[in-house]
Design an enzyme around this catalytic site. Structure first.
Site, PDB file in Angstrom:
ATOM      1  N   GLY A 203       0.731  -1.174  -0.023  1.00  0.00           N
ATOM      2  CA  GLY A 203      -0.099  -0.075   0.012  1.00  0.00           C
ATOM      3  C   GLY A 203       0.861   1.244  -0.122  1.00  0.00           C
ATOM      4  CG  HIS A 466      14.710  37.470   3.606  1.00  0.00           C
ATOM      5  ND1 HIS A 466      14.334  36.762   2.354  1.00  0.00           N
ATOM      6  CD2 HIS A 466      15.867  37.919   3.737  1.00  0.00           C
ATOM      7  CE1 HIS A 466      15.389  36.463   1.875  1.00  0.00           C
ATOM      8  NE2 HIS A 466      16.446  37.134   2.378  1.00  0.00           N
TER       9      HIS A 466
HETATM   10  P1  NAD Z   1      -5.026   4.620   2.344  1.00  0.00           P
HETATM   11  O1  NAD Z   1      -6.392   4.452   1.795  1.00  0.00           O
HETATM   12  O2  NAD Z   1      -4.489   6.088   2.083  1.00  0.00           O
HETATM   13  O3  NAD Z   1      -3.845   3.945   1.316  1.00  0.00           O
HETATM   14  C1  NAD Z   1      -4.086   2.300   1.083  1.00  0.00           C
HETATM   15  C2  NAD Z   1      -3.353   2.048  -0.229  1.00  0.00           C
HETATM   16  O4  NAD Z   1      -3.224   0.819  -0.365  1.00  0.00           O
HETATM   17  C3  NAD Z   1      -4.169   2.460  -1.297  1.00  0.00           C
HETATM   18  O5  NAD Z   1      -3.509   3.430  -2.291  1.00  0.00           O
HETATM   19  C4  NAD Z   1      -4.481   1.313  -2.113  1.00  0.00           C
HETATM   20  O6  NAD Z   1      -4.643   1.407  -3.542  1.00  0.00           O
HETATM   21  C5  NAD Z   1      -3.457   0.176  -1.952  1.00  0.00           C
HETATM   22  N1  NAD Z   1      -3.725  -1.017  -1.728  1.00  0.00           N
HETATM   23  C6  NAD Z   1      -5.016  -1.742  -1.318  1.00  0.00           C
HETATM   24  N2  NAD Z   1      -5.134  -2.905  -1.415  1.00  0.00           N
HETATM   25  C7  NAD Z   1      -3.798  -3.274  -2.048  1.00  0.00           C
HETATM   26  C8  NAD Z   1      -3.339  -4.540  -2.593  1.00  0.00           C
HETATM   27  N3  NAD Z   1      -3.835  -5.738  -2.538  1.00  0.00           N
HETATM   28  N4  NAD Z   1      -2.030  -4.501  -3.197  1.00  0.00           N
HETATM   29  C9  NAD Z   1      -1.256  -3.070  -3.456  1.00  0.00           C
HETATM   30  N5  NAD Z   1      -1.955  -1.934  -2.859  1.00  0.00           N
HETATM   31  C10 NAD Z   1      -3.027  -2.020  -2.312  1.00  0.00           C
HETATM   32  O7  NAD Z   1      -4.790   3.862   3.571  1.00  0.00           O
HETATM   33  P2  NAD Z   1      -3.654   4.123   4.419  1.00  0.00           P
HETATM   34  O8  NAD Z   1      -2.520   4.445   3.908  1.00  0.00           O
HETATM   35  O9  NAD Z   1      -3.806   2.367   5.159  1.00  0.00           O
HETATM   36  O10 NAD Z   1      -4.068   5.038   5.909  1.00  0.00           O
HETATM   37  C11 NAD Z   1      -5.188   4.762   6.459  1.00  0.00           C
HETATM   38  C12 NAD Z   1      -5.959   6.042   6.920  1.00  0.00           C
HETATM   39  O11 NAD Z   1      -5.410   6.702   7.918  1.00  0.00           O
HETATM   40  C13 NAD Z   1      -6.389   6.978   5.627  1.00  0.00           C
HETATM   41  O12 NAD Z   1      -7.399   7.570   5.742  1.00  0.00           O
HETATM   42  C14 NAD Z   1      -4.928   8.075   5.866  1.00  0.00           C
HETATM   43  O13 NAD Z   1      -5.529   9.402   5.714  1.00  0.00           O
HETATM   44  C15 NAD Z   1      -4.886   8.038   7.525  1.00  0.00           C
HETATM   45  N6  NAD Z   1      -3.689   8.538   7.889  1.00  0.00           N
HETATM   46  C16 NAD Z   1      -3.252   9.676   7.712  1.00  0.00           C
HETATM   47  C17 NAD Z   1      -2.065  10.149   7.949  1.00  0.00           C
HETATM   48  C18 NAD Z   1      -1.583  11.674   7.790  1.00  0.00           C
HETATM   49  O14 NAD Z   1      -2.808  12.491   7.740  1.00  0.00           O
HETATM   50  N7  NAD Z   1      -0.690  12.125   7.949  1.00  0.00           N
HETATM   51  C19 NAD Z   1      -0.873   9.296   8.189  1.00  0.00           C
HETATM   52  C20 NAD Z   1      -1.334   8.031   8.423  1.00  0.00           C
HETATM   53  C21 NAD Z   1      -2.576   7.616   8.275  1.00  0.00           C
END
Ligand code: NAD
Ligand code: FAD
Length: 491
Positions: A203, A466
């Site tokens: 992911g 600045h």
């Molecule tokens: P996400 O939905 O952002 O990303 C998951 C990714 O995994 C997607 O791009 C998807 O296409 C991919 N994926 C899914 N199944 C797959 C597979 N079988 N093979 C390969 N790729 C696959 O979810 P996340 O990164 O787990 O985060 C979860 C939540 O936590 C999100 O809503 C995120 O916004 C939140 N979060 C936010 C922050 C931040 O704001 N800085 C930090 C961490 C998490």
């Protein structure tokens, strides 16, 4: 309805309860019961208490929920610890750096201390706002009554309004089970004892790239496998392209259009099955695999069906006032899945609390920022250039690269840019996208500008100190009308 009441009984987080936590008295009916004390629930409780409500919070685990215990705060503690290591290792200035290592045990201990301080802070805030809280699993009996299971004992509580703030948990793919040893979730990896030689991250979303940044800085060979054509696919195309180049330059391997179909731990390595866009299958291996394929709402044991709560997929359905279809029942945060971000959960919590207390509020998702803590950071608000085009908006774009900023150069952070999208005629700020050092702080002034309905030109007219990185916002805004001082003249 039963209004049986007990003294609060606390389990593992009893140490986080300040002395003098208001005693739950017999026969009390609460104005509001909040289920879940994450950043959504605890903020809603405090706001409602400020407005005079009598509140009960029910939390099955630790105060602070995902953000404080397993999410935003622990990951930012790690990122802050590994940043100097990354800076020194990637610079030619320092000598003898091959010997530089990080004490992982101390890094985890510091993270635990930070988390403890933060969660104790929530307990103190509850105490000072006279918010009652109990530890246990809440289940609906009816729209105004919940049953709470604490250490095998059940009690019921009544409230005129209930806010569901039960958050989310780690998601997985069906063919794969996380074992907590070599195949890890984002919860498990926070207590990893040994830095692995190599790691596959399934992911390329926000969790994936933040952990890639942490472990790459720690010296692990990181490979991200993402099934979509890009990582962080909801961001602006130029930011996505820019960050991918930067991560790859840092040594992170990124395979897009690569779907993981399964993974199995063997004695020393985890075998990961992948499929590319043409259906071709292959296997990769790594010492450790991190699962980061999204999160799913947490509604287990909540009994939503008992009160006829409407759901959308797995998420609880709520409108912009945070009302569900059941009168007096509100839902906020990750469990409604609109924007699974901590600050969104808190903002929704405030909207729910104020509506219950007689105000009339709606959440405006267009002004909720996204912040990603890579090296350098990403921050954005509003529409991407592609989305603005798809909406048929007549827009103009202003850009300013960090490379032309005196401050960015002086601090050795020349990568990235500020991109401001404005409506062509009136200069309404449609979107801001920043890839660069301190992007997550810089977006703040753009949010304020949007909140006050300032124009792109207003952003360009503010005199900045600045040298500061905030000058890049001013210059990008000036570039929007071709007036940037530090860009070469166009045409
Ligand atoms: P996400 O939905 O952002 O990303 C998951 C990714 O995994 C997607 O791009 C998807 O296409 C991919 N994926 C899914 N199944 C797959 C597979 N079988 N093979 C390969 N790729 C696959 O979810 P996340 O990164 O787990 O985060 C979860 C939540 O936590 C999100 O809503 C995120 O916004 C939140 N979060 C936010 C922050 C931040 O704001 N800085 C930090 C961490 C998490
Ligand atoms: P949660 O924080 O999940 O809280 C819900 C609470 O409800 C939990 O404590 C749970 O125990 C409790 N609960 C559930 N069911 C019951 C029940 N039946 N009875 C009693 N209690 C119950 N977001 C950002 O904005 N910035 C970041 O930097 C960021 N980093 C993250 C990093 C990671 C690794 C992860 C996993 C997430 C990150 N997030 C980040 C997302 C952020 O943590 C969530 O959006 C946020 O925590 C959601 O808050 P919430 O209150 O809705 O739910």
């Amino acid at each position: 309805m039963p209004t049986e009441v007990v003294m609060p009984s606390h389990g593992p987080t009893a140490q986080a309860t300040p002395k003098g936590n208001p005693t739950i008295k017999k026969g009390v009916s609460y104005d509001i019961a909040v289920i879940g004390a994450g950043v959504g629930g605890y903020v809603a409780a405090i706001r409602a208490a400020q407005m005079g409500a009598r509140i009960l919070v029910i939390e099955k685990d630790k105060l602070g929920g995902t953000c404080l215990n397993r999410g935003c705060i622990p990951t930012k503690s790690f990122l802050s610890d590994v940043k100097p290591l990354y800076r020194i290792r990637s610079s030619s200035l320092y000598e003898g750096k091959e010997k530089l290592t990080i004490n992982v045990e101390k890094m985890i201990a510091r993270k635990n201390k930070v988390v403890e301080i933060m969660t104790k802070g929530v307990a103190s805030l509850f105490k000072s706002n006279e918010i009652h809280w109990i530890q246990g699993i809440a289940t609906f009996v009816d729209p105004k009554t919940v049953e709470v299971l604490t250490n095998g004992k059940k009690d019921t509580y009544r409230a005129n309004n209930i806010i569901i703030a039960t958050g989310s948990r780690v998601g997985t793919i069906p063919s794969l089970s996380i074992d907590g040893k070599s195949l890890l979730s984002s919860d498990d990896i926070l207590d990893i004892q040994k830095i692995p030689k190599d790691m596959i991250i399934i992911g390329g979303g926000v969790i994936g790239i933040e952990f890639a940044t942490i472990f790459n800085a720690l010296g692990t060979e990181v490979t991200i496998l993402e099934m979509l054509p890009t990582i962080i696919s909801t961001e602006d195309d130029e930011v996505i392209r820019g960050l991918k180049i930067i991560l790859e330059k840092q040594g992170v391997k990124i395979l897009t259009d690569t779907r993981v179909t399964g993974a199995s731990p063997t004695k020393n390595r985890v075998i990961v099955n992948i499929q590319d866009y043409s259906g071709k299958e292959e296997q990769l291996t790594a010492e450790t695999v991190l699962m980061a394929v999204g999160r799913v709402p947490y509604t287990e044991k909540l009994g939503t069906e008992k009160i006829g709560l409407q759901v959308e997929g797995q998420f609880i359905k709520a409108n912009a006032r945070m009302e569900t279809n059941v009168d007096g029942v509100y839902a906020i945060g990750d469990v409604i899945g609109k924007t699974m971000l901590a600050h969104a959960a808190s903002a929704e919590g405030i909207v729910a609390a104020e509506n219950i207390m007689g105000k009339s509020r709606e959440i405006d998702y267009r002004k909720i920022p996204s912040c990603i803590y890579t090296f350098p950071e990403v921050a954005s608000v509003g529409l991407t250039e592609r989305e603005a085009g798809e909406c048929g908006m007549d827009i103009q774009v202003g850009m300013f690269p960090y490379l032309y900023s005196g401050k960015a150069m002086a601090i050795g952070e020349p990568e990235g840019f500020v991109k401001i999208i404005g409506e062509r005629e009136l200069g309404e700020i449609v979107g801001v996208h920043i890839l660069g050092e301190h992007a997550t702080e810089l977006i703040g002034e753009c949010l304020l500008a949007m909140h006050l309905e300032a124009t792109v030109e207003d952003l360009g007219e503010v005199v900045k100190g600045h040298p500061t990185l905030s000058e890049t916002i001013m210059e990008a805004a000036l570039d929007w009308s071709n007036r940037s001082i530090h860009l070469l003249r166009k045409g």
